[in-house]
Design a protein around this motif. Structure first.
Motif, PDB file in Angstrom:
ATOM      1  N   THR A 111       4.844  11.222   1.784  1.00  0.00           N
ATOM      2  CA  THR A 111       4.597  10.152   2.746  1.00  0.00           C
ATOM      3  C   THR A 111       5.759  10.047   3.722  1.00  0.00           C
ATOM      4  O   THR A 111       6.906  10.122   3.321  1.00  0.00           O
ATOM      5  N   ARG A 163       5.261  -1.554   9.200  1.00  0.00           N
ATOM      6  CA  ARG A 163       5.627  -0.247   8.666  1.00  0.00           C
ATOM      7  C   ARG A 163       4.381   0.629   8.607  1.00  0.00           C
ATOM      8  O   ARG A 163       3.428   0.307   7.900  1.00  0.00           O
ATOM      9  N   SER A 209       2.546   4.184   7.629  1.00  0.00           N
ATOM     10  CA  SER A 209       2.653   5.238   6.628  1.00  0.00           C
ATOM     11  C   SER A 209       1.787   6.417   7.036  1.00  0.00           C
ATOM     12  O   SER A 209       0.704   6.228   7.596  1.00  0.00           O
ATOM     13  N   TYR A 261       7.232   7.488   6.763  1.00  0.00           N
ATOM     14  CA  TYR A 261       7.122   6.108   7.209  1.00  0.00           C
ATOM     15  C   TYR A 261       7.716   5.940   8.606  1.00  0.00           C
ATOM     16  O   TYR A 261       8.623   6.669   9.014  1.00  0.00           O
TER      17      TYR A 261
END
Length: 127
Positions: free
Chosen positions: A78, A19, A21, A80
């Protein structure tokens, strides 16, 4: 000045997940489209996935559809990129980028449309 900082890259094996960010600051995502792009050696930079300012529109490259998911947090700071079932051909430096748009603008995932860029994070998928 707009600032974007990517994190979450690394070395993984085929089939693994990562993942990424993208932490944004000094601007609000409420009036910016955000995109993830990647650049592999010997290849052109590719738009991987982009999300509209409101989050209602997402775009994916054919090569990642069904495997990658773009999202952003409710606080709006943020973005992702969840990457599943990674393949060696996903190996690249991944960048997030932003562009300010009006509410009625059409979301694109073309890198020339994005003026603000992060420094990138390396993703390497071993076979």
């Amino acid at each position: 000045q707009v600032r974007l900082v990517e994190s979450g890259g690394g070395l993984v094996q085929t089939g693994d997940s990562l993942r990424l960010s993208c932490a944004v600051s000094r601007f609000t995502m409420n009036d910016h489209d955000i995109g993830w792009f990647r650049h592999a050696p010997g290849k052109e930079r590719e738009g991987v996935s982009c999300i509209s300012r409101g989050g209602s529109t997402t775009i994916y490259a054919d090569s990642v559809k069904g495997r990658f998911t773009i999202s952003k947090d409710n606080a709006g700071s943020t973005v992702y990129l969840q990457m599943n079932s990674l393949k060696p051909e996903d190996t690249a430096v991944y960048y997030c980028a932003a562009r300010r748009v009006i509410l009625t603008a059409t979301t694109t995932c073309d890198s020339p449309d994005y003026p603000y860029w992060g420094q990138g994070t390396q993703v390497t998928v071993s076979s």
